[in-house]
Motif scaffolding. Structure first.
Motif, PDB file in Angstrom:
ATOM      1  N   ARG A 284       2.394 -72.297  -5.818  1.00 13.30           N
ATOM      2  CA  ARG A 284       1.993 -72.645  -7.331  1.00 13.30           C
ATOM      3  C   ARG A 284       0.720 -73.539  -7.267  1.00 13.30           C
ATOM      4  O   ARG A 284       0.818 -74.407  -6.579  1.00 13.30           O
ATOM      5  N   LEU A 295      -4.530 -73.062 -20.594  1.00 14.13           N
ATOM      6  CA  LEU A 295      -2.985 -73.165 -20.104  1.00 14.13           C
ATOM      7  C   LEU A 295      -2.350 -71.747 -20.743  1.00 14.13           C
ATOM      8  O   LEU A 295      -1.804 -71.014 -19.992  1.00 14.13           O
ATOM      9  N   TYR A 296      -2.551 -71.471 -21.957  1.00 13.75           N
ATOM     10  CA  TYR A 296      -2.108 -70.395 -22.382  1.00 13.75           C
ATOM     11  C   TYR A 296      -2.322 -69.057 -21.775  1.00 13.75           C
ATOM     12  O   TYR A 296      -1.769 -68.037 -21.376  1.00 13.75           O
ATOM     13  N   SER A 298      -3.723 -68.824 -18.878  1.00 11.76           N
ATOM     14  CA  SER A 298      -3.075 -68.722 -17.291  1.00 11.76           C
ATOM     15  C   SER A 298      -1.835 -68.304 -17.230  1.00 11.76           C
ATOM     16  O   SER A 298      -1.375 -67.588 -16.455  1.00 11.76           O
ATOM     17  N   TYR A 299      -1.265 -68.895 -18.212  1.00 12.71           N
ATOM     18  CA  TYR A 299       0.578 -68.324 -18.399  1.00 12.71           C
ATOM     19  C   TYR A 299       0.750 -66.901 -18.451  1.00 12.71           C
ATOM     20  O   TYR A 299       1.334 -66.280 -17.890  1.00 12.71           O
ATOM     21  N   ASN A 300      -0.159 -66.364 -19.532  1.00 17.92           N
ATOM     22  CA  ASN A 300      -0.210 -65.051 -19.788  1.00 17.92           C
ATOM     23  C   ASN A 300      -0.411 -63.975 -18.624  1.00 17.92           C
ATOM     24  O   ASN A 300      -0.035 -62.992 -18.338  1.00 17.92           O
ATOM     25  N   GLN A 302      -0.224 -64.787 -15.607  1.00 22.59           N
ATOM     26  CA  GLN A 302       0.948 -65.126 -14.528  1.00 22.59           C
ATOM     27  C   GLN A 302       1.978 -63.895 -14.998  1.00 22.59           C
ATOM     28  O   GLN A 302       2.618 -63.303 -14.149  1.00 22.59           O
ATOM     29  N   LEU A 303       2.136 -64.030 -16.255  1.00 16.93           N
ATOM     30  CA  LEU A 303       3.098 -62.800 -16.727  1.00 16.93           C
ATOM     31  C   LEU A 303       2.781 -61.393 -16.181  1.00 16.93           C
ATOM     32  O   LEU A 303       4.020 -60.653 -15.984  1.00 16.93           O
ATOM     33  N   ASP A 372       7.556 -62.807 -22.290  1.00 20.49           N
ATOM     34  CA  ASP A 372       8.059 -64.159 -22.258  1.00 20.49           C
ATOM     35  C   ASP A 372       9.637 -64.226 -22.083  1.00 20.49           C
ATOM     36  O   ASP A 372       9.850 -65.258 -21.782  1.00 20.49           O
ATOM     37  N   ASN A 375      11.365 -67.823 -22.792  1.00 21.87           N
ATOM     38  CA  ASN A 375      10.358 -68.631 -23.224  1.00 21.87           C
ATOM     39  C   ASN A 375       9.762 -68.791 -24.414  1.00 21.87           C
ATOM     40  O   ASN A 375       9.269 -69.501 -25.371  1.00 21.87           O
ATOM     41  N   TYR A 389      -1.077 -69.614 -30.262  1.00 17.87           N
ATOM     42  CA  TYR A 389      -0.429 -69.014 -29.185  1.00 17.87           C
ATOM     43  C   TYR A 389      -0.349 -67.530 -29.102  1.00 17.87           C
ATOM     44  O   TYR A 389      -0.989 -66.981 -27.832  1.00 17.87           O
ATOM     45  N   LYS A 393      -2.768 -65.078 -26.727  1.00 15.92           N
ATOM     46  CA  LYS A 393      -1.791 -63.960 -25.855  1.00 15.92           C
ATOM     47  C   LYS A 393      -2.452 -62.484 -26.125  1.00 15.92           C
ATOM     48  O   LYS A 393      -2.728 -61.781 -25.213  1.00 15.92           O
TER      49      LYS A 393
END
Length: 527
Positions: A284, A295-296, A298-300, A302-303, A372, A375, A389, A393
């Motif tokens: 990580r 941040l959003y 990067s998170y998506n 990662q999914l 998600d 989450n 958000y 996405k």
């Protein structure tokens, strides 16, 4: 082996593989055997639909006199079965989270293995069902009694599927047993699923290159030697060559079965438990000073980095359209380099048709919200803008889908040797179509939101399941053919500007109403 236990496990796995369809059928009052039959009918309908897609070309061929085309089609569907088999076997055995439910029950490891393999067979068979028709057409044209032809064709079809799936099982279980897999699960998963996709793509390209090299003036193409064994069984089953070939395939299957019995079944529970516990090396990276938007995003991203998800999506949403295009492109010999610029509108709509084939319920954008899982509920409880958000996405999904769809359209443009201006039109149509279909399937994901999924196939089967996917594909293919054919004839015989200004006006109106619909029905609920 307890047949009653096997039957109940197959029924359970069928319901588990299609939870939303199962709930929908139960709300219609179906239960027990009637529910099981309805779930099986989903796969049968899909097989008939794929037969209808490919049957238009296969029924015109006398395979008994064309061993080259026979071996081509058998090889094509065998490659597809291998590619899908690797992916589905890994997903059902190693990505499903139902193992704890089996451990306290008195089921043998062989019964559990066989029940899951039978579900794999039902899942993959619709995609390769046309191979059964190839066998049947060959036997019938060879003068074999029709009822006997059907029986022998079904037996040969099941024999080949059994060989492919046992071979796939040995590959999957062999790789997941290594210590390298336990330390680097994602790497091995990527290699495993990437290998199956690579073999499928290279195999299709190689076969079509062989087709081009035989010359268009020849009636048949060069046969693939290994698959001539299957041709002998199908065309002359009671000849010496046919009997020897059948004995050889049966012997190969028995050897593979013995490998399953000795290498997989004794340690099935243990291996599945170890594989479930294996997480691999997780790195990580902490990035300081990220904005909320970064941040959003990067998170998506990662999914979407899960190898199994990537290969499932690519094989389901891209492999079938590629095979369809290759199959109907006359071995890559269609040359459109002399196509007049007046057909630019037709090519633009052809790009939109490509987008319709590549963006469906198995695409990234179509499952991004459900990925998600818990989450999503947690995010809704936070004091943040869920509208913002969701926009971020959607942006991630749209960019990824646009890259994939754009790449397919560029490949099609170069393969068909379109002039540069028409390639640009094809790409523009594909990107516009991608945006419109992304709106549809992103909202569909929320409509059939599933946050407690345990297998990727559960997400793909939401709504109308595999039937919906096949119906959508059929509607897209034949609807596109009708529209493009009509537009092409109109372009050839009507004045250019009046026709295309009219089409442009209709297109603008359609786009406006489409975007307005999803803005009101979907996006406004998050404000």
């Amino acid at each position: 082996m307890n047949k009653l236990q096997l039957s109940e496990l197959v029924r359970t796995n069928l319901r588990y593989a299609n939870p939303q369809i199962t709930d929908k059928l139960r709300r219609k009052g179906k239960s027990g055997k009637e529910l099981t039959r309805s779930l099986i009918n989903q796969y049968l309908f899909s097989g008939v639909a794929f037969l209808f897609i490919y049957g238009t070309t296969m029924f015109m061929l006398d395979f008994s006199k064309l061993p080259g085309f026979f071996t081509y089609y058998v090889a094509l569907f065998t490659i597809l079965a291998f590619s899908q088999g690797i992916s589905v076997i890994y997903n059902i055995f190693f990505e499903s989270r139902d193992l704890p439910a089996y451990l306290p029950l008195p089921f043998s490891q062989g019964t559990i293995f066989l029940s899951k393999i039978l579900v794999v067979t039902m899942t993959v068979s619709p995609f390769v069902f046309p191979m059964f028709i190839v066998f049947m057409m060959t036997g019938w044209r060879s003068g074999i009694f029709m009822p006997l032809t059907i029986l022998l064709s079904l037996l040969l079809f099941l024999l080949i599927l059994a060989i492919v799936f046992t071979f796939c099982s040995l590959i999957v279980f062999g790789l997941t047993r290594t210590s390298f897999f336990k330390k680097h699960k994602k790497v091995v998963t990527s290699l495993l699923l990437g290998l199956s996709m690579t073999i499928a793509v290279i195999g299709i390209i190689w076969m079509n290159m062989e087709s081009s090299s035989t010359g268009i003036e020849q009636m048949d193409r060069n046969p693939i030697i290994f698959f001539m064994l299957i041709f002998h069984i199908s065309a002359t089953p009671f000849s010496t060559a046919g009997l020897i070939s059948f004995a050889g395939l049966l012997g190969l299957l028995l050897v593979l079965f013995e490998g399953i019995k000795l290498l997989i079944l004794p340690r099935l529970y243990e291996q599945l438990t170890e594989a479930s516990a294996a997480k691999g090396n997780i790195r990580r990276t902490y990035k300081a000073n990220q904005s909320l938007s970064q941040l959003y995003i990067s998170y998506n991203l990662q999914l979407l980095k899960e190898p199994n998800l990537i290969m499932q999506v690519l094989s389901n949403s891209l492999l079938m359209p590629i095979i369809f295009i290759v199959t109907f492109a006359i071995g890559g010999m269609l040359n459109l380099s002399a196509l007049d610029i007046r057909f630019i509108g037709v090519v633009f709509l052809a790009g939109a048709a490509i987008a319709a084939m590549t963006v469906n319920q198995t695409s990234f954008i179509s499952n991004l919200i459900s990925l998600d899982q818990e989450n999503f509920t947690f995010l809704q409880s936070l004091p943040i803008s869920i509208h913002y958000y969701m926009k971020q996405k959607f942006l991630v999904g749209l960019i990824i889908q646009s890259i994939l769809t754009g790449a397919i359209s560029l490949i099609a443009g170069f393969v068909f040797k379109l002039p540069p201006a028409l390639i640009i039109a094809l790409l523009a149509g594909a990107l516009l179509g991608c945006f419109l279909f992304c709106l549809r399937f992103f909202s569909r994901d929320y409509q059939f939101l599933l946050l407690d999924w345990t297998s990727i196939t559960q997400l793909f089967n939401r709504g109308s399941g595999s039937i919906g996917l096949v119906v959508t594909m059929l509607g897209t293919i034949f609807g596109s053919i009708l529209v493009l054919t009509a537009y092409g004839f109109a372009t050839a015989f009507l004045p250019f500007w009046p026709l295309n200004l009219f089409v442009l006006a209709v297109l603008f109106l359609f786009i406006f109403l489409w975007i307005r619909h999803y803005r009101k029905k979907f996006w406004h609920q998050f404000k």
